[in-house]
Structure formats: structure tokens, C-alpha cells
Motif scaffolding. Structure first.
Motif, PDB file in Angstrom:
ATOM      1  N   VAL A 131     -26.766  71.052  32.948  1.00  0.00           N
ATOM      2  CA  VAL A 131     -25.960  71.643  34.021  1.00  0.00           C
ATOM      3  C   VAL A 131     -24.704  70.803  34.259  1.00  0.00           C
ATOM      4  CG1 VAL A 131     -25.903  72.254  36.463  1.00  0.00           C
ATOM      5  CG2 VAL A 131     -27.948  72.732  35.119  1.00  0.00           C
ATOM      6  N   LEU A 132     -24.879  69.495  34.349  1.00  0.00           N
ATOM      7  CA  LEU A 132     -23.732  68.614  34.586  1.00  0.00           C
ATOM      8  C   LEU A 132     -22.740  68.671  33.434  1.00  0.00           C
ATOM      9  CD1 LEU A 132     -25.433  65.465  36.137  1.00  0.00           C
ATOM     10  CD2 LEU A 132     -23.802  66.983  37.255  1.00  0.00           C
ATOM     11  N   ARG A 133     -23.251  68.749  32.218  1.00  0.00           N
ATOM     12  CA  ARG A 133     -22.365  68.802  31.043  1.00  0.00           C
ATOM     13  C   ARG A 133     -21.460  70.036  31.111  1.00  0.00           C
ATOM     14  NH1 ARG A 133     -26.125  68.500  27.783  1.00  0.00           N
ATOM     15  NH2 ARG A 133     -26.282  66.231  27.904  1.00  0.00           N
ATOM     16  N   ALA A 134     -22.045  71.177  31.435  1.00  0.00           N
ATOM     17  CA  ALA A 134     -21.250  72.399  31.550  1.00  0.00           C
ATOM     18  C   ALA A 134     -20.254  72.301  32.701  1.00  0.00           C
ATOM     19  CB  ALA A 134     -22.178  73.598  31.749  1.00  0.00           C
ATOM     20  N   ALA A 135     -20.709  71.760  33.825  1.00  0.00           N
ATOM     21  CA  ALA A 135     -19.830  71.638  34.988  1.00  0.00           C
ATOM     22  C   ALA A 135     -18.633  70.737  34.696  1.00  0.00           C
ATOM     23  CB  ALA A 135     -20.614  71.104  36.179  1.00  0.00           C
ATOM     24  N   LEU A 136     -18.889  69.604  34.071  1.00  0.00           N
ATOM     25  CA  LEU A 136     -17.809  68.652  33.803  1.00  0.00           C
ATOM     26  C   LEU A 136     -16.844  69.168  32.742  1.00  0.00           C
ATOM     27  CD1 LEU A 136     -19.861  65.340  33.913  1.00  0.00           C
ATOM     28  CD2 LEU A 136     -18.116  66.065  35.544  1.00  0.00           C
ATOM     29  N   LYS A 137     -17.374  69.819  31.706  1.00  0.00           N
ATOM     30  CA  LYS A 137     -16.515  70.277  30.617  1.00  0.00           C
ATOM     31  C   LYS A 137     -15.704  71.518  30.976  1.00  0.00           C
ATOM     32  CE  LYS A 137     -18.927  68.305  26.635  1.00  0.00           C
ATOM     33  NZ  LYS A 137     -19.519  68.582  25.298  1.00  0.00           N
ATOM     34  N   VAL A 138     -16.227  72.349  31.858  1.00  0.00           N
ATOM     35  CA  VAL A 138     -15.535  73.596  32.197  1.00  0.00           C
ATOM     36  C   VAL A 138     -14.800  73.496  33.532  1.00  0.00           C
ATOM     37  CG1 VAL A 138     -15.807  76.060  32.639  1.00  0.00           C
ATOM     38  CG2 VAL A 138     -17.189  74.959  30.875  1.00  0.00           C
ATOM     39  N   ILE A 139     -15.483  73.026  34.552  1.00  0.00           N
ATOM     40  CA  ILE A 139     -14.898  72.990  35.901  1.00  0.00           C
ATOM     41  C   ILE A 139     -14.133  71.697  36.145  1.00  0.00           C
ATOM     42  CG2 ILE A 139     -15.472  72.936  38.366  1.00  0.00           C
ATOM     43  CD1 ILE A 139     -17.777  74.866  37.730  1.00  0.00           C
ATOM     44  N   GLY A 140     -14.723  70.578  35.755  1.00  0.00           N
ATOM     45  CA  GLY A 140     -14.049  69.291  35.889  1.00  0.00           C
ATOM     46  C   GLY A 140     -14.185  68.673  37.269  1.00  0.00           C
ATOM     47  N   VAL A 141     -13.719  67.451  37.356  1.00  0.00           N
ATOM     48  CA  VAL A 141     -13.795  66.689  38.603  1.00  0.00           C
ATOM     49  C   VAL A 141     -12.612  67.062  39.504  1.00  0.00           C
ATOM     50  CG1 VAL A 141     -13.883  64.358  39.583  1.00  0.00           C
ATOM     51  CG2 VAL A 141     -14.934  64.834  37.360  1.00  0.00           C
ATOM     52  N   ALA A 142     -12.866  67.124  40.803  1.00  0.00           N
ATOM     53  CA  ALA A 142     -11.821  67.500  41.755  1.00  0.00           C
ATOM     54  C   ALA A 142     -10.715  66.457  41.801  1.00  0.00           C
ATOM     55  CB  ALA A 142     -12.433  67.677  43.150  1.00  0.00           C
ATOM     56  N   LEU A 297     -16.990  67.958  42.277  1.00  0.00           N
ATOM     57  CA  LEU A 297     -16.471  68.870  41.262  1.00  0.00           C
ATOM     58  C   LEU A 297     -15.259  69.635  41.784  1.00  0.00           C
ATOM     59  CD1 LEU A 297     -19.816  70.363  39.891  1.00  0.00           C
ATOM     60  CD2 LEU A 297     -18.213  68.918  38.610  1.00  0.00           C
ATOM     61  N   ASN A 298     -14.469  70.149  40.849  1.00  0.00           N
ATOM     62  CA  ASN A 298     -13.272  70.906  41.210  1.00  0.00           C
ATOM     63  C   ASN A 298     -13.626  72.228  41.887  1.00  0.00           C
ATOM     64  OD1 ASN A 298     -10.421  71.280  41.228  1.00  0.00           O
ATOM     65  ND2 ASN A 298     -10.612  72.663  39.496  1.00  0.00           N
ATOM     66  N   LYS A 299     -14.742  72.842  41.470  1.00  0.00           N
ATOM     67  CA  LYS A 299     -15.236  74.076  42.081  1.00  0.00           C
ATOM     68  C   LYS A 299     -16.760  73.999  42.119  1.00  0.00           C
ATOM     69  CE  LYS A 299     -11.346  77.099  41.037  1.00  0.00           C
ATOM     70  NZ  LYS A 299     -10.909  78.418  40.478  1.00  0.00           N
ATOM     71  N   PRO A 300     -17.401  74.839  42.951  1.00  0.00           N
ATOM     72  CA  PRO A 300     -18.843  74.649  43.201  1.00  0.00           C
ATOM     73  C   PRO A 300     -19.750  75.075  42.048  1.00  0.00           C
ATOM     74  CG  PRO A 300     -17.780  75.864  44.998  1.00  0.00           C
ATOM     75  CD  PRO A 300     -16.819  75.840  43.866  1.00  0.00           C
ATOM     76  N   MET A 301     -20.555  74.136  41.580  1.00  0.00           N
ATOM     77  CA  MET A 301     -21.650  74.413  40.651  1.00  0.00           C
ATOM     78  C   MET A 301     -22.788  73.488  41.067  1.00  0.00           C
ATOM     79  SD  MET A 301     -21.607  74.625  36.496  1.00  0.00           S
ATOM     80  CE  MET A 301     -23.074  75.052  35.538  1.00  0.00           C
ATOM     81  N   HIS A 302     -23.980  74.039  41.200  1.00  0.00           N
ATOM     82  CA  HIS A 302     -25.079  73.258  41.753  1.00  0.00           C
ATOM     83  C   HIS A 302     -26.316  73.319  40.863  1.00  0.00           C
ATOM     84  CE1 HIS A 302     -22.750  72.488  45.303  1.00  0.00           C
ATOM     85  NE2 HIS A 302     -22.544  73.770  45.456  1.00  0.00           N
ATOM     86  N   ASP A 303     -27.072  72.240  40.926  1.00  0.00           N
ATOM     87  CA  ASP A 303     -28.214  72.034  40.032  1.00  0.00           C
ATOM     88  C   ASP A 303     -29.516  72.080  40.813  1.00  0.00           C
ATOM     89  OD1 ASP A 303     -29.779  71.204  37.793  1.00  0.00           O
ATOM     90  OD2 ASP A 303     -29.737  69.161  38.580  1.00  0.00           O
ATOM     91  N   LEU A 304     -30.324  73.101  40.566  1.00  0.00           N
ATOM     92  CA  LEU A 304     -31.638  73.197  41.183  1.00  0.00           C
ATOM     93  C   LEU A 304     -32.634  72.264  40.504  1.00  0.00           C
ATOM     94  CD1 LEU A 304     -31.792  77.089  41.223  1.00  0.00           C
ATOM     95  CD2 LEU A 304     -31.691  75.676  43.280  1.00  0.00           C
ATOM     96  N   SER A 305     -33.670  71.914  41.230  1.00  0.00           N
ATOM     97  CA  SER A 305     -34.814  71.252  40.606  1.00  0.00           C
ATOM     98  C   SER A 305     -35.600  72.296  39.823  1.00  0.00           C
ATOM     99  CB  SER A 305     -35.701  70.624  41.678  1.00  0.00           C
ATOM    100  OG  SER A 305     -36.956  70.291  41.131  1.00  0.00           O
ATOM    101  N   ARG A 306     -36.136  71.902  38.665  1.00  0.00           N
ATOM    102  CA  ARG A 306     -36.924  72.863  37.884  1.00  0.00           C
ATOM    103  C   ARG A 306     -38.236  73.221  38.588  1.00  0.00           C
ATOM    104  NH1 ARG A 306     -36.710  70.157  32.067  1.00  0.00           N
ATOM    105  NH2 ARG A 306     -36.171  68.351  33.345  1.00  0.00           N
ATOM    106  N   GLY A 307     -38.623  72.427  39.587  1.00  0.00           N
ATOM    107  CA  GLY A 307     -39.804  72.752  40.373  1.00  0.00           C
ATOM    108  C   GLY A 307     -39.491  73.500  41.655  1.00  0.00           C
ATOM    109  N   CYS A 308     -38.300  74.070  41.756  1.00  0.00           N
ATOM    110  CA  CYS A 308     -37.863  74.707  43.006  1.00  0.00           C
ATOM    111  C   CYS A 308     -38.667  75.977  43.304  1.00  0.00           C
ATOM    112  CB  CYS A 308     -36.382  75.036  42.945  1.00  0.00           C
ATOM    113  SG  CYS A 308     -35.953  76.258  41.673  1.00  0.00           S
ATOM    114  N   SER A 309     -38.668  76.353  44.565  1.00  0.00           N
ATOM    115  CA  SER A 309     -39.318  77.584  45.011  1.00  0.00           C
ATOM    116  C   SER A 309     -38.260  78.647  45.285  1.00  0.00           C
ATOM    117  CB  SER A 309     -40.119  77.331  46.290  1.00  0.00           C
ATOM    118  OG  SER A 309     -39.233  77.006  47.352  1.00  0.00           O
ATOM    119  N   VAL A 310     -38.697  79.856  45.566  1.00  0.00           N
ATOM    120  CA  VAL A 310     -37.773  80.928  45.944  1.00  0.00           C
ATOM    121  C   VAL A 310     -36.989  80.527  47.189  1.00  0.00           C
ATOM    122  CG1 VAL A 310     -37.608  83.315  46.753  1.00  0.00           C
ATOM    123  CG2 VAL A 310     -39.176  82.730  44.887  1.00  0.00           C
ATOM    124  N   ASP A 311     -37.690  79.976  48.176  1.00  0.00           N
ATOM    125  CA  ASP A 311     -37.019  79.540  49.408  1.00  0.00           C
ATOM    126  C   ASP A 311     -35.975  78.467  49.125  1.00  0.00           C
ATOM    127  OD1 ASP A 311     -38.433  81.309  50.970  1.00  0.00           O
ATOM    128  OD2 ASP A 311     -39.893  79.838  51.657  1.00  0.00           O
TER     129      ASP A 311
END
Length: 325
Positions: A131-142, A297-311
Motif C-alpha cells: 500500500v505504501l509503495r503505491a501511495a509513494l510512487k503515485v501520490i507522493g509526499v505532500a 501524503l500529497n492526497k489521502p490513501m489509507h492502509d487497513l489492518s488485514r485483521g480489520c472488521s466491517v466496523d
């Protein structure tokens, strides 16, 4: 709980377009339905529509009126590939750029970068590194930022105690400069979400010079840097956690501290400390952990935990939408 309701009210007033890159997941399907039904967001599922609908049918999930985007069949695939190639390394060829856009994380990040979505949320199936790799390579740091980090909003079982923990998800061993960046970003985001002044404690195993260990000195130096960069911020360091959150202990260990044992933003010296602390608070003290939310980040992208719930997915979508207002 009252604050969560305020956040939801903000979302209802201006629902954000949220693209879910890891869409082939019943948790995301249920969360997207809930967000759409309540009017909290306009979800976009990324993937092959036939595969998604078949998966939803077999999983017993109804997905009415949810937008689905198939990257490879999208009319924007070539445009996105070209934009990624132009923004990448000089050696990046057209074929490599197209290959990147076939990755849902990269395509979803480009949707945010190009304004076709307001927020990207992923990580329920993908690793944090991906997730971070995609965010940094596409969106970039603010602009004016050098560090991408994360935070959790921690809410007590009765909802009366709300604190921010950072960084508990991204930077393993932050430098002095990175600790300062994390501190300033976390304070700003706490104030944006709560409307309350941030009272920031930069934590260590040492309080105000009780140890000269390099790890304690690093926190002390970061505190001095924060104080120079944001002189109006209510911040102190280095502090042990009891001196940061227990007034009676603060009076003994750090009587001159402007926090007086009432910190609401806790900055951890390492990813080890932050990650362990939030999970202890969540599992043993039954605090609700809302996050991780990426910052810097320059624009919002967020990383869920793989153990996350619907809530969890719904709540992170709400927080991310409020930060994107």
C-alpha cells in the motif's frame, strides 16, 4: 461516541468518493453497502464487475447501486499509464507503466491523484508495504513534508477518553527529524478531528534527562526541534508515559511540564513501542483503535489492518473523509 456522531454528520454533509482497491472481500462489500446506505460516502469498488458480482452472490452479499471500476476495461487506463510513466523514473517504459496500472493499488492511487476519487482505502488484503509503495510512487509526499507516518485514534470503552497514538504503523526507527515530523502532523490531525487543542507528549523510558541513553537523547532532540518549528504547540518530552498521562505522577517527575499529566497525543519513539502500546490498549483495556490513518501524503490513501472488521472499515472511511474535508 458523541465525537463519532459529529464525524458522521460531517460526512453526511459532504460524502467523499472512496475507492476500495482490495474489493474482493466480504468485509469491504458489507462496509461499502453500509457507507452507501447511510449516505456517509460514495464507495467505488475496483475490479472485474462480473467477478465481483459473482463473488458477492456466492458470499450472500447484496451490492445494489455500488460503482465498480475495472482498471483494464476503463477508458482511463492509457491516460493513467502515461501519467504514471511521465511521473516516474526516466528509465520507466510504457510497458512497465501499463503493468503498474494493472495493479489495483496503483490504479486506485492514480484515481485519487487524478481527482476521480477523493480517498483510497486498501490493506484489508494487501500488505502495508504494498500500500505504501503505491501511495509513494503515485501520490507522493505532500509539500513541506518529508515523512509519511500513521496514527490511531484510541477511544475508551465509554467513549469519554480519546487520544491519538503515533507512529504505530509505518516508521520503524524514526530519526530526530522524522520524530519531529510525526509529532507536528499528529498534533495537527488531532486538532482537525476533535476541535480540541493538542497536548503532545513525546515518550521515552526517561523523563526530562533522567537517562543519557542515546534513545532518550534522540527524543529530547526531537522535542527541541518541534519546539523551534512550532513554538505555540503544547508539547513536552522526553517523558515516561505515566508522567504524560497521570497528573499526580507528572507533579513529581515533571512539575514544570506544560502538560501537567494530561497529554492527549502520545508520540512513541519507535514502531515497536507504538504498535505494542496500541494493541495492549485495545486488547487488555478494551479501547477502540481507529486506524491506522496515514499522514504526510500529497492526497489521502489509507492502509487497513488485514485483521480489520466491517466496523473498522466504516470508521476509517469516516475519519478519512473528515480529514479530507
Amino acid at each position: 461516541m458523541k465525537l463519532m456522531q459529529q464525524w458522521r454528520t460531517q460526512c453526511l454533509a459532504a460524502p467523499k468518493k472512496i475507492v476500495f482497491a482490495d474489493a474482493l472481500d466480504t468485509r469491504v462489500l458489507h462496509a461499502a453497502n453500509e457507507l452507501k446506505k447511510q449516505g456517509l460516502a460514495d464507495p467505488i469498488l475496483l475490479g472485474n464487475p462480473f467477478e465481483l458480482r459473482d463473488y458477492a452472490y456466492r458470499s450472500g452479499v447484496i451490492t445494489p447501486c455500488l460503482a465498480i471500476v475495472d482498471p483494464q476495461q476503463s477508458g482511463y487506463f492509457d491516460e493513467f499509464s502515461k501519467a504514471y510513466q511521465e511521473g516516474g523514473k526516466p528509465s520507466l517504459c510504457a510497458e512497465d507503466a501499463q503493468q503498474a496500472m494493472r495493479n489495483p493499488l496503483f490504479y486506485a492511487a492514480m484515481m485519487v491523484q487524478r481527482g476521480q476519487a477523493d480517498i483510497c482505502i486498501a490493506g484489508n488484503l494487501s500488505t502495508t508495504g504494498d500500500v505504501l509503495r503505491a501511495a509513494l510512487k503515485v501520490i507522493g509526499v505532500a509539500e513541506q513534508h518529508r515523512t509519511v507516518s500513521s496514527f490511531f485514534m484510541m477511544s475508551s470503552p465509554d467513549g469519554k477518553d480519546l487520544r491519538l497514538f503515533a507512529d504505530a504503523g509505518v516508521v520503524p526507527e524514526p530519526s530526530v527529524e522524522q520524530l519531529a515530523d510525526i509529532t507536528i502532523d499528529a498534533a495537527q490531525n488531532f486538532e482537525k478531528l476533535t476541535g480540541e487543542p493538542a497536548r503532545v507528549a513525546m515518550l521515552s523510558f526517561s523523563t526530562k534527562g533522567s537517562s543519557d541513553h542515546p534513545a532518550a537523547c534522540r527524543v529530547r532532540e526531537a522535542f527541541e526541534l518541534v519546539r523551534r518549528r512550532v513554538p505555540d504547540l503544547i508539547v513536552d518530552g522526553e517523558l515516561q508515559v505515566d508522567a504524560a498521562i497521570v497528573p499526580a505522577v507528572a507533579e513529581k517527575k515533571a512539575p514544570a511540564s506544560p502538560l501537567h499529566g494530561n497529554a492527549n497525543v502520545l508520540i512513541f519513539p519507535s514502531l515497536d513501542a507504538g504498535n505494542i502500546a496500541y494493541k495492549i490498549a485495545e486488547r487488555l483495556c478494551h479501547y477502540q483503535a481507529l486506524g491506522p490513518i496515514l499522514q504526510g501524503l500529497n492526497k489521502p490513501m489509507h492502509d487497513l489492518s488485514r485483521g480489520c472488521s466491517v466496523d473498522d472499515i466504516v470508521n476509517i472511511s469516516v475519519l478519512a473523509s473528515c480529514l479530507a474535508q
